[in-house]
Design an enzyme around this catalytic site. Structure first.
Site, PDB file in Angstrom:
ATOM      1  N   ASP A 325       0.925  -0.845  -0.093  1.00  0.00           N
ATOM      2  CA  ASP A 325       0.226  -0.097  -0.453  1.00  0.00           C
ATOM      3  C   ASP A 325       0.828   1.150  -0.165  1.00  0.00           C
ATOM      4  O   ASP A 325       1.763   0.832   0.853  1.00  0.00           O
ATOM      5  CB  ASP A 325      -0.892   0.175   1.662  1.00  0.00           C
ATOM      6  CG  ASP A 325      -1.870   1.141   0.957  1.00  0.00           C
ATOM      7  OD1 ASP A 325      -3.288   1.408   0.563  1.00  0.00           O
ATOM      8  OD2 ASP A 325      -2.146   1.906   2.036  1.00  0.00           O
ATOM      9  N   ASP A 519      -1.249  -1.573   6.083  1.00  0.00           N
ATOM     10  CA  ASP A 519      -1.570   0.119   7.335  1.00  0.00           C
ATOM     11  C   ASP A 519      -2.131  -1.081   8.003  1.00  0.00           C
ATOM     12  O   ASP A 519      -2.460  -0.386   9.750  1.00  0.00           O
ATOM     13  CB  ASP A 519      -1.865   1.241   7.452  1.00  0.00           C
ATOM     14  CG  ASP A 519      -3.119   1.273   7.030  1.00  0.00           C
ATOM     15  OD1 ASP A 519      -3.830   0.096   6.717  1.00  0.00           O
ATOM     16  OD2 ASP A 519      -3.906   2.223   6.222  1.00  0.00           O
ATOM     17  N   ASP A 523      -6.798  -2.384   4.847  1.00  0.00           N
ATOM     18  CA  ASP A 523      -6.095  -3.840   4.348  1.00  0.00           C
ATOM     19  C   ASP A 523      -6.136  -4.892   4.548  1.00  0.00           C
ATOM     20  O   ASP A 523      -5.497  -5.614   4.127  1.00  0.00           O
ATOM     21  CB  ASP A 523      -4.768  -2.854   4.214  1.00  0.00           C
ATOM     22  CG  ASP A 523      -3.899  -1.946   3.490  1.00  0.00           C
ATOM     23  OD1 ASP A 523      -4.905  -1.364   2.861  1.00  0.00           O
ATOM     24  OD2 ASP A 523      -3.542  -0.529   4.039  1.00  0.00           O
TER      25      ASP A 523
END
Length: 631
Positions: A325, A519, A523
């Site tokens: 991410d 994180d 996610d």
């Protein structure tokens, strides 16, 4: 060591509560060594009958608990290598090889002691986490007094005081300036200064004057609690490779009995059968494998990567595809407010105050940026009510009687907001939208620059063995592609919702062993879907306790590359130790079967093999990192 978890043929014992560190671990071995030495002294003095009695006593003292463990295992239909140990000890008594029996007893005690020492050495870093966990917190009452309360009585919104040297008990936000030792949670060895409004993770230590903070989570949901849960699981679970070693050891039992029986039948000498049993122990396989894997877990923890269990460490060592991410991994992860644009008729200061009042109860990195912006302007935040957070969408709550939502904007923006979105696309910024009672009233332009070391980090990840790097982000394509080019990833997926992240992880996992780094909040579904889910940073540690396989407690993605190399090295050491040890054991069995290795010599040889493979397995505590690995 048996294949069950109740006993072992190498140690001849039941699983017991953890022994206190220190002399007590070595006491049985030292006592047995003294007994064997006393028998040697009697033999040298000419009292050979007395020496045999002493050695026989040592053998019998080890045989009885070994038989007890073996019988209990058999009653549970668990056929372990305790059988070999019991037969070897009993056989030496039957053929009058009392010294050989005593040496076998000494060998079993040595194996047990070395195993306990190695496991304690390998898990030392994980145990340090457990002993540091705070138990109480200092809470301000409504009258301004300070009371010390148990952690289970602390909730979001409570005002806490952290004294000099105290460990922060729960996650929260700082009310004034603070100097913190974050080494346990982030790996940063130097104290860091934090400002009012900055998030603070549980587990860090106050390295300066006392400061106030507002709790944003209960203790069980805080960063340090998540890390501790992972640490406990890391020491409790067996890796697949360890379970495989157990199965091979179980298969080794009938093989040993066949060889021993064949040696007896072919030679007509029961002594040869006993000699085969003496050297036929899979201790190298059963001891080396778990020690090497647990050593890898401990070493990865020292590098800032807390891996849930040995199975996850093994899979991490085979990973080839990495999905990350963008926010907080390839970018700095501390966005700053560049501009606040409001709709006509709305006051920017009041909108920012309302937005920050809601965002202060969110752990998301963009929420932290909104709160920092309000604190920097000296705004007094309200206590929001009915706060809820939807991963990937934002956070909402009630402030001054109105519903305030902070996050993404569904659908087309109103006319006043279109230029805001275009500017964000042109300049590579993110937009956080503020809605009041469902109406968009402001857009906050946030700038989160690419980490200066991001290109070097991607190169380091490739050196570690990742041949495909994919960046996932909720940003628009122009912003996402600009970052992707800057850091050097292979592919980028923009406007990626949590559901789409899961689909992409699933697709990549069909091609290769895949790691997902996020994180740990929005996610979480993608982390759970990957072969190895890795939560990034302090906020990730909290959310990952149930879904992630590892936590990067250090704010550095390159440490994941270190963990991958450590995992491969630990597995290689485990296989090497097991294969070499078992090869030597089988060779000794053959020598014993043809009469070249009597029981006493075999016992001494097996003792040496055990010590060598255990010491070799401990090599997993160091080495294996490429020159590209940093400090």
């Amino acid at each position: 060591m048996g294949v069950d978890e109740e006993g072992d043929g190498c140690g001849g014992r039941e699983a017991a509560p953890e022994r206190p560190h220190g002399w007590s671990t070595w006491t049985p071995l030292v006592a047995l060594l003294l007994v064997v030495a006393a028998g040697g002294g009697l033999w040298l003095a000419g009292a050979r009958r007395a020496a045999d009695l002493v050695w026989a006593g040592a053998t019998l003292a080890t045989l009885l608990p070994t038989v007890f463990v073996m019988l209990r295992s058999l009653l549970r239909r668990q056929f372990g290598v305790d059988v070999i140990a019991a037969l070897a000890l009993g056989g030496t008594l039957l053929v009058g090889e009392y010294l050989a029996g005593a040496v076998i007893a000494l060998m079993l005690a040595t194996g047990r002691t070395l195993e306990e020492y190695a496991e304690r050495r390998a898990t030392r870093d994980l145990h340090e986490l457990l002993t540091r966990a705070p138990r109480t917190a200092k809470r301000r009452t409504a009258t301004g007094e300070i009371e010390e309360v148990d952690l289970d009585r602390v909730g979001p919104g409570d005002h806490l005081l952290v004294g000099p040297g105290d460990v922060v008990a729960v996650d929260g936000r700082i009310e004034d300036r603070a100097t913190l030792d974050e080494s346990v949670v982030t790996g940063e060895s130097q104290p860091v200064d934090r400002r009012a409004g900055d998030p603070v993770a549980s587990g860090v230590r106050n390295a300066g004057a006392a400061f106030g903070m507002v709790a944003t989570a209960v203790a069980a949901d805080s960063t340090y609690a998540g890390i501790v849960r992972l640490a406990r699981e890391a020491t409790a679970r067996k890796a697949p490779m360890v379970r495989l070693a157990d199965r091979y050891a179980a298969a080794f039992v009938p093989f040993t009995l066949v060889v021993s029986g064949a040696a007896w039948v072919a030679s007509g000498e029961f002594l040869r059968a006993v000699a085969v049993l003496v050297v036929a122990t899979p201790c190298p396989l059963l001891l080396a494998t778990p020690i090497a894997i647990v050593s890898g877990l401990s070493r990865a923890a020292r590098r800032g990567v807390l891996v849930r269990d040995g199975g996850s460490l093994e899979v991490l060592g085979r990973a080839r595809t990495l999905l990350v991410d963008k926010t907080g991994t390839l970018t700095a992860g501390r966005p700053r407010l560049a501009e606040l644009v409001t709709a006509d008729g709305w006051d920017g200061t009041e909108v920012l105050r309302s937005a920050a009042s809601v965002a202060q109860l969110s752990a998301h990195v963009l929420s932290a940026a909104v709160v920092r912006a309000a604190r920097d302007r000296g705004l007094d935040l309200a206590v929001a009510a009915e706060v809820t957070e939807e991963p990937g969408r934002g956070v909402r709550g009630r402030v001054d009687g109105r519903t305030v939502a902070v996050g993404q904007l569904a659908g087309e923006p109103p006319p006043w907001a279109a230029p805001v979105r275009r500017r964000a696309e042109d300049e590579g910024m993110s937009v956080v939208w503020v809605r009041v009672d469902g109406t968009p009233v402001a857009g906050l332009l946030l700038h989160d620059p690419v980490r200066p070391d991001a290109p070097a980090t991607t190169r380091r990840l490739r050196v570690a063995g990742f041949d495909r790097l994919v960046m996932l982000t909720g940003d628009r394509p122009p912003v996402a592609e600009r970052v992707a080019r800057a850091v050097g990833v292979d592919d980028v997926v923009a406007r990626c919702t949590p559901a789409e992240k899961v689909d992409r992880v699933r697709a990549e996992s069909r091609r290769a062993v895949t790691v997902m780094v996020g994180d740990g909040v929005n996610d979480a579904p993608a982390l759970a879907e990957a072969h190895v889910g890795v939560a990034m940073g302090a906020t990730g540690a909290t959310a990952s306790a149930d879904v992630a396989d590892a936590v990067l407690t250090v704010d550095r993605l390159d440490r994941l590359a270190d963990a991958v190399e450590i995992a491969r090295y630990a597995r290689r050491i485990a296989v090497q130790s097991a294969l070499v040890g078992m090869t030597l054991a089988v060779a000794a069995m053959v020598a014993a079967a043809v009469g070249l290795l009597p029981p006493l010599a075999g016992a001494v040889l097996q003792e040496g093999i055990d010590v060598v493979v255990i010491l070799n397995a401990l090599r997993a505590l160091r080495g294996g990192l490429s020159p590209a690995a940093g400090n």
